[in-house]
Design an enzyme around this catalytic site. Structure first.
Site, short mmCIF file in Angstrom:
data_model
loop_
_atom_site.label_atom_id
_atom_site.label_comp_id
_atom_site.label_asym_id
_atom_site.label_seq_id
_atom_site.Cartn_x
_atom_site.Cartn_y
_atom_site.Cartn_z
N ASP A 64 0.82 -1.21 0.00
CA ASP A 64 0.00 0.00 0.00
C ASP A 64 0.86 1.27 0.00
O ASP A 64 1.96 1.28 0.54
CB ASP A 64 -0.92 -0.03 1.23
CG ASP A 64 -2.05 0.98 1.13
OD1 ASP A 64 -2.43 1.35 0.00
OD2 ASP A 64 -2.57 1.40 2.19
N ASN A 102 -11.01 -2.77 -5.11
CA ASN A 102 -10.28 -1.77 -5.90
C ASN A 102 -10.95 -1.43 -7.23
O ASN A 102 -10.60 -0.44 -7.88
CB ASN A 102 -8.82 -2.20 -6.13
CG ASN A 102 -7.95 -2.10 -4.89
OD1 ASN A 102 -7.03 -2.89 -4.69
ND2 ASN A 102 -8.21 -1.12 -4.03
C1 IPE Z 1 -5.29 -2.73 0.05
O1 IPE Z 1 -5.03 -1.39 -0.14
C2 IPE Z 1 -5.28 -3.44 -1.26
C3 IPE Z 1 -3.98 -3.56 -1.91
C4 IPE Z 1 -2.84 -3.14 -1.45
C5 IPE Z 1 -4.01 -4.22 -3.18
P1 IPE Z 1 -6.21 -0.32 -0.27
O2 IPE Z 1 -5.57 0.99 -0.46
O3 IPE Z 1 -7.17 -0.75 -1.30
O4 IPE Z 1 -6.92 -0.43 1.16
P2 IPE Z 1 -7.84 0.60 1.92
O5 IPE Z 1 -8.87 1.08 0.94
O6 IPE Z 1 -6.98 1.70 2.39
O7 IPE Z 1 -8.41 -0.19 3.05
C1 IPE Z 2 -1.76 0.24 -3.24
O1 IPE Z 2 -1.54 1.60 -3.28
C2 IPE Z 2 -1.97 -0.34 -4.62
C3 IPE Z 2 -3.34 -0.76 -4.89
C4 IPE Z 2 -4.33 -0.75 -4.05
C5 IPE Z 2 -3.61 -1.21 -6.24
P1 IPE Z 2 -2.72 2.66 -3.23
O2 IPE Z 2 -3.11 3.00 -4.62
O3 IPE Z 2 -3.83 2.18 -2.36
O4 IPE Z 2 -1.97 3.88 -2.55
P2 IPE Z 2 -2.55 4.90 -1.49
O5 IPE Z 2 -3.06 4.11 -0.33
O6 IPE Z 2 -3.65 5.66 -2.17
O7 IPE Z 2 -1.39 5.75 -1.14
MG MG Z 3 -4.18 2.39 -0.36
#
Ligand code: IPE
Ligand code: IPE
Ligand code: MG
Length: 252
Positions: free
Chosen positions: A25, A73
């Site tokens: 993340d 997602n």
């Molecule tokens: C969790 O991250 C999913 C992945 C890293 C693929 P998210 O960014 O989707 O999680 P939330 O929304 O902060 O819980």
């Molecule tokens: C994790 O990074 C990757 C996926 C969930 C695909 P994020 O896109 O959630 O990054 P933040 O949490 O917005 O920084």
């Molecule tokens: Mg995230």
């Protein structure tokens, strides 16, 4: 004295760390801090995957499960979702795919619900899984993965087969069948939640959270996470060997 920062202790795997899972993340925030698009953050994030795997492999880890795209997602803007699908597809083609396929150690598998994914991606998944099957170091890439969906579909499959539902039979129906449950789950990016990842398998996993954003994860930070794991005392609801010994000493 005191001029040089003490060199960080190196983790030592005594055999207790076999399986690691990572919630990758922080790509979006990494990009935002640089005035870049979220998609550029995902591109930067993809670059860290290989080096992370090799550090974990070096420490004797046998299985790594990486959370790349959750069932939730899809709720992101279409542009970002399309960008991610394109990135997965590119990532699994060309030079990198060649390296994975020609390595004699890495088995790459894909976990998640494939039906909703683009056809070209599903074809690549199958090709890579077939060509890398049976190797000692397993990497599960979780794409369109959701822990609740995984449990529901495992239960449905058991019901359809009229099989008894037990902890063992249900585990066998999960995407991760045959892979040890994660000893350690690392989440980068500072959030302290599981976000629907490995709900069943995480029953006794140690959780380590780091503020480091995924694209910034380097060897030193991975080693800090491993050191934190090795300091933990796992009890599984009972007592660990040290506590038992101490207790026995008191009775003597
Ligand atoms: C969790 O991250 C999913 C992945 C890293 C693929 P998210 O960014 O989707 O999680 P939330 O929304 O902060 O819980
Ligand atoms: C994790 O990074 C990757 C996926 C969930 C695909 P994020 O896109 O959630 O990054 P933040 O949490 O917005 O920084
Ligand atoms: Mg995230």
């Amino acid at each position: 004295m005191g001029l040089f920062r003490k060199k960080q202790e190196k983790p030592h795997n005594d055999g207790s760390l076999r399986s690691v899972a990572i919630i990758m993340d922080g790509n979006g925030r990494w990009a935002k801090a640089r005035g870049l698009s979220r998609s550029a953050g995902h591109v930067a994030g993809a670059k860290v995957v290989e080096s992370t795997l090799s550090v974990l492999r070096e420490y004797g880890v046998e299985a790594v499960t990486l959370y790349a795209f959750s069932t939730e997602n899809w709720n992101r803007p279409k542009e970002e979702v399309d960008g991610l699908m394109k990135l997965f597809s590119e990532y699994l083609s060309g030079e990198l795919a060649e390296r994975i396929i020609s390595s004699s150690t890495l088995s790459l598998r894909f976990i998640g619900e494939r039906d909703r994914l683009p056809e070209d991606l599903r074809v690549k998944f199958e090709e890579i899984e077939n060509k890398t099957a049976g190797r000692p170091f397993v990497c599960n890439l979780a794409i369109n993965y959701g822990g609740r969906d995984e449990i529901v579909s495992a239960a449905k499959r058991l019901a359809a087969l009229e099989r008894e539902i037990t902890k063992e039979s249900l585990s066998e129906m999960l995407y991760t069948a045959g892979v040890p449950d994660p000893d350690l789950i690392i989440r980068t990016g500072g959030e302290k939640r599981i976000s629907n990842f490995l709900l069943w398998q995480a029953a006794y996993s140690e959780l380590v959270f780091t503020d480091t954003l995924w694209p910034d994860l380097d060897r030193a930070e991975i080693e800090r996470c491993l050191l934190e794991f090795f300091k933990r005392k796992r009890r599984y609801g009972g007592l660990n060997a040290e506590d038992l010994k101490e207790e026995a000493g008191k009775k003597a």
